[in-house]
Design an enzyme around this catalytic site. Structure first.
Site, PDB file in Angstrom:
ATOM      1  CG  HIS A 176      -1.872   1.043   1.365  1.00 35.96           C
ATOM      2  ND1 HIS A 176      -1.770   2.075   2.264  1.00 35.96           N
ATOM      3  CD2 HIS A 176      -3.012   1.255   0.666  1.00 35.96           C
ATOM      4  CE1 HIS A 176      -2.815   2.872   2.137  1.00 35.96           C
ATOM      5  NE2 HIS A 176      -3.582   2.403   1.179  1.00 35.96           N
ATOM      6  CD  GLU A 190      -3.124   2.093  -2.766  1.00 34.36           C
ATOM      7  OE1 GLU A 190      -4.162   2.757  -2.690  1.00 34.36           O
ATOM      8  OE2 GLU A 190      -2.027   2.510  -2.310  1.00 34.36           O
ATOM      9  CG  ASP A 214      -3.692   6.762  -3.181  1.00 35.78           C
ATOM     10  OD1 ASP A 214      -4.788   6.195  -3.179  1.00 35.78           O
ATOM     11  OD2 ASP A 214      -2.845   6.637  -2.280  1.00 35.78           O
ATOM     12  CG  HIS A 268      -3.458   9.565  -0.041  1.00 38.05           C
ATOM     13  ND1 HIS A 268      -4.044  10.466   0.837  1.00 38.05           N
ATOM     14  CD2 HIS A 268      -4.260   8.481  -0.043  1.00 38.05           C
ATOM     15  CE1 HIS A 268      -5.148   9.935   1.337  1.00 38.05           C
ATOM     16  NE2 HIS A 268      -5.302   8.728   0.814  1.00 38.05           N
ATOM     17  CD  GLU A 305      -7.823   4.941  -3.558  1.00 41.99           C
ATOM     18  OE1 GLU A 305      -6.975   4.290  -2.899  1.00 41.99           O
ATOM     19  OE2 GLU A 305      -8.685   5.665  -3.038  1.00 41.99           O
TER      20      GLU A 305
END
Ligand code: G3P
Ligand code: CA
Length: 263
Positions: free
Chosen positions: A18, A45, A47, A60, A121
């Site tokens: 993450h 992962e 963003d 993020h 994401e």
């Protein structure tokens, strides 16, 4: 099931780093992702946000304030402006690091010596709205990963709390796996994932603890479960027991160790 107990082999979840190995190194930096890959993560992962010159960068927050030595909105800054900032030194174990573009992260992921999946994401609501998914799909096409033979064989997964964002991806790239994130069982246990054609649901670990039946209900509808952010051994055990497919963690090395030391 105890915090120190074994983690069952059946239904063992795959490990997604993450924001990279973000406990050890500054999130969303090349170093954090390289560490995660070296630690054996199955997936990464990130963003993404669009800059003023319409590049996707791995950040993020809406602003650069928390994770760099600068200030301001990502959407109002260009990549050259972001490159002047240091995204690494704020972290206790970090050193100077450049902003990471999604293009750079895709290159790292796809060039790695074993197949690794990238979970991208998209954040909403944002200034550029649907342009985010448009630019993301264009980039995935450019890298040849937007039309996988099946969800299981895909190197990219698009994840979002935005049902509109998931739907846009589903509509324009129907073979790409998508995960509808949520932190309520009402959303993920209802028809929202079906309505937008998501191939998976993404509950928070708190939501999963309170609604463990979500995994079976998703499976009955043909969907996988991706759980975030799973940093404690007891939660890794819970995810393994329930048959969660992907666990996103800030500590990929530790979670992998816990998963390997099974009886
Ligand atoms: O992987 C999903 C998770 O990252 C969602 O929360 O705020 O950390 O992006 P956030
Ligand atoms: Ca995220």
């Amino acid at each position: 099931m105890t915090a120190g107990g074994p983690i069952s082999r059946s239904g063992k979840p795959a490990v997604v780093a993450h924001r990279g190995a973000s406990e050890e190194l500054p999130e969303h930096t090349l170093a954090a992702y390289e560490r995660a890959l070296a630690d054996g993560a199955d997936g990464l992962e990130c963003d993404v946000r669009l800059t003023s010159d319409h590049e996707l960068v791995c950040i993020h927050d809406r602003t650069v304030d928390r994770t760099s030595d600068g200030t301001g909105l990502v959407s109002e800054m260009s990549v050259p402006q972001l490159r002047e900032l240091d995204f690494g030194s704020w972290h206790p174990h970090g050193s100077s690091a450049s902003v990471l573009t999604l293009r750079e992260l895709l290159t790292l992921t796809l060039d790695w010596r074993r197949p690794v999946r990238l979970f991208v994401e998209t954040k909403h609501p944002v200034r550029y709205g649907s342009l985010v998914e448009q630019k993301l799909l264009a980039l995935l096409h450019e890298f040849g990963v937007a039309t996988p033979p099946s969800a299981d064989h895909s190197r990219a997964v698009v994840i979002s709390f935005s049902s509109a964002g998931v739907w846009r991806v589903r509509r324009h790239a129907p073979m790409l796996p998508t995960i509808l994130l949520g932190d309520t069982a009402r959303l993920l246990g209802g028809s929202a994932a079906t309505a937008v054609g998501a191939t998976g649901i993404g509950p928070s670990v708190n939501t999963l603890r309170q609604n463990p039946d979500l995994v079976d209900r998703a499976a009955a509808a043909g969907r996988v479960t991706y759980c975030w952010t799973v940093d404690d051994r007891v939660d890794v055990q819970l995810c393994a027991d329930l048959g969660v497919r992907w666990v996103a963690t800030n500590r990929p090395a530790k979670v992998r160790d816990w998963l390997v030391t099974v009886d």
